[in-house]
Design an enzyme around this catalytic site. Sequence first.
Site, PDB file in Angstrom:
ATOM      1  N   ARG A  64       7.863  -2.456   6.076  1.00  0.00           N
ATOM      2  CA  ARG A  64       9.055  -3.027   5.458  1.00  0.00           C
ATOM      3  C   ARG A  64       9.440  -2.209   4.231  1.00  0.00           C
ATOM      4  NH1 ARG A  64       7.694  -9.558   5.888  1.00  0.00           N
ATOM      5  NH2 ARG A  64       7.150  -9.505   8.111  1.00  0.00           N
ATOM      6  N   ARG A 108       2.906  -7.209  -2.167  1.00  0.00           N
ATOM      7  CA  ARG A 108       4.156  -6.792  -1.515  1.00  0.00           C
ATOM      8  C   ARG A 108       4.109  -5.281  -1.299  1.00  0.00           C
ATOM      9  NH1 ARG A 108       8.673  -9.979  -1.418  1.00  0.00           N
ATOM     10  NH2 ARG A 108       7.845 -11.223  -3.130  1.00  0.00           N
ATOM     11  N   GLU A 129       2.597 -17.397  -0.880  1.00  0.00           N
ATOM     12  CA  GLU A 129       2.766 -17.447   0.578  1.00  0.00           C
ATOM     13  C   GLU A 129       1.769 -16.536   1.283  1.00  0.00           C
ATOM     14  OE1 GLU A 129       5.770 -15.717   3.954  1.00  0.00           O
ATOM     15  OE2 GLU A 129       6.592 -16.046   1.940  1.00  0.00           O
ATOM     16  N   SER A 141       4.143 -17.882   7.249  1.00  0.00           N
ATOM     17  CA  SER A 141       5.433 -18.537   7.405  1.00  0.00           C
ATOM     18  C   SER A 141       5.622 -18.816   8.890  1.00  0.00           C
ATOM     19  CB  SER A 141       6.554 -17.635   6.871  1.00  0.00           C
ATOM     20  OG  SER A 141       7.778 -18.316   6.819  1.00  0.00           O
ATOM     21  N   ARG A 177      -2.995 -10.386   2.475  1.00  0.00           N
ATOM     22  CA  ARG A 177      -2.968 -11.526   1.545  1.00  0.00           C
ATOM     23  C   ARG A 177      -4.210 -12.399   1.709  1.00  0.00           C
ATOM     24  NH1 ARG A 177       3.250 -13.308   0.179  1.00  0.00           N
ATOM     25  NH2 ARG A 177       4.028 -11.186  -0.124  1.00  0.00           N
TER      26      ARG A 177
END
Length: 424
Positions: free
Chosen positions: A260, A275, A347, A350, A389
């Site tokens: 990403r 991130r 988070e 999801s 994560r």
Amino acid sequence: MFDLKWIRDNPAAFDQGRARRGLAPLSAQVLELDQKRRAAQTRFQESQARRNDLSRQIGQVKAKGGDASAVMAEVAALKDGIAAAEAEDQALGAELDALLAAQPNLPAGDVPDGADESFNRVERTVGNVKNFAFKPKQHFELGEELGLMDFEGAAKLSGARFVVLKGALARLERALALFMLDLHTTESGYTEMAPPFLVRDAALYGTGQLPKFEEDLFKTEQGLYLIPTSEVPLTNLAADEIIDEDKLPWRFTALTPCFRSEAGAAGKDTRGMIRQHQFMKVELVSIAHPDHSEAEHQRMTGSAEKVLQKLGLPYRVICLSTGDMGFAAQKTYDIEVWLPGQGAYREISSCSNCGEFQARRMKARCRKPGEKGTRFVHTLNGSGVAVGRALIAVMENYQQEDGSIAIPEALRPYMQGREKIARE
């Protein structure tokens, strides 16, 4: 994508759903384009029918030895009108498709209304937050002090938002991924898949990343895209398929790297692994019967929760508000794990039910065996979970005062029985 017939029949409901996402009404514009297109289609069909009728007349006149020149002239005059009507139909269809392709899914009725994450609803909180006898450190502090997490070396190779993991931490990341795959395949009934990491633009259109979010993707010179998540290839396995209802649900899991650009994340989480441009993730995807997708959504979320439960990590489940949901979702549960180094929930998964939104874009349908009629399937996806994560969460929750990291019991079989990671 949306059902035009439904918008025609329910323009107020369409606009109301958009309003819940903070978007302006659109039904009038959609219906105007639709009406113009249908008018062009009618002209095209009527002109074609007239041309066919006149062509038959020409044959009849000539068979009787008569003069067909007048009829032939009318046929010739129709030619330009037919071409113009066909071109108008195609242009209006492309404009309508482009307009609708850029619109997000409508939220489910039980999703909390709100402009942003402050309106999210906490569904449940699981596990007890540990009280440390010392000030807990963040994962990057722990990793760098152990000599097993190298951001500078990664930046030399690739730039910002990359990391090199070494030794026991690299092993721990792999252990987490294998643990998750084993859990999902043996206890939750998912089939492990190994999909491509490069996909065509059609696959990204099908799941909703294109055309709206191209800036978030990495594109190769050959025209293929690096996957932002294995949701893309796994969900598109149903594209253009008609699946027997008794074969549903399809449940897939995969471990892949995800890529990403983080185009909209300037200044956010610039330190550490929260991130990054490249990260590992275990994904869950379900292709479900349209009548059973809500139950499948609960099941999928529970499968992701099970990972954290077995790792002994405290977390909470959040139902995202209409203003915080992703583009393709009609309802999303975020799972947020407690990070003591940050003193906050973040988070880690999801899980979204997209209803028929992606299926319409992919033309993925199902039908009862022996029947001709079809329905669009419902698609669901979730992180089961983000491996990087999870590594962060284990490091911060299992840190010791001397800077070492205890290894959760569930992971020890994947770590050759090792009980902790310490500086060597």
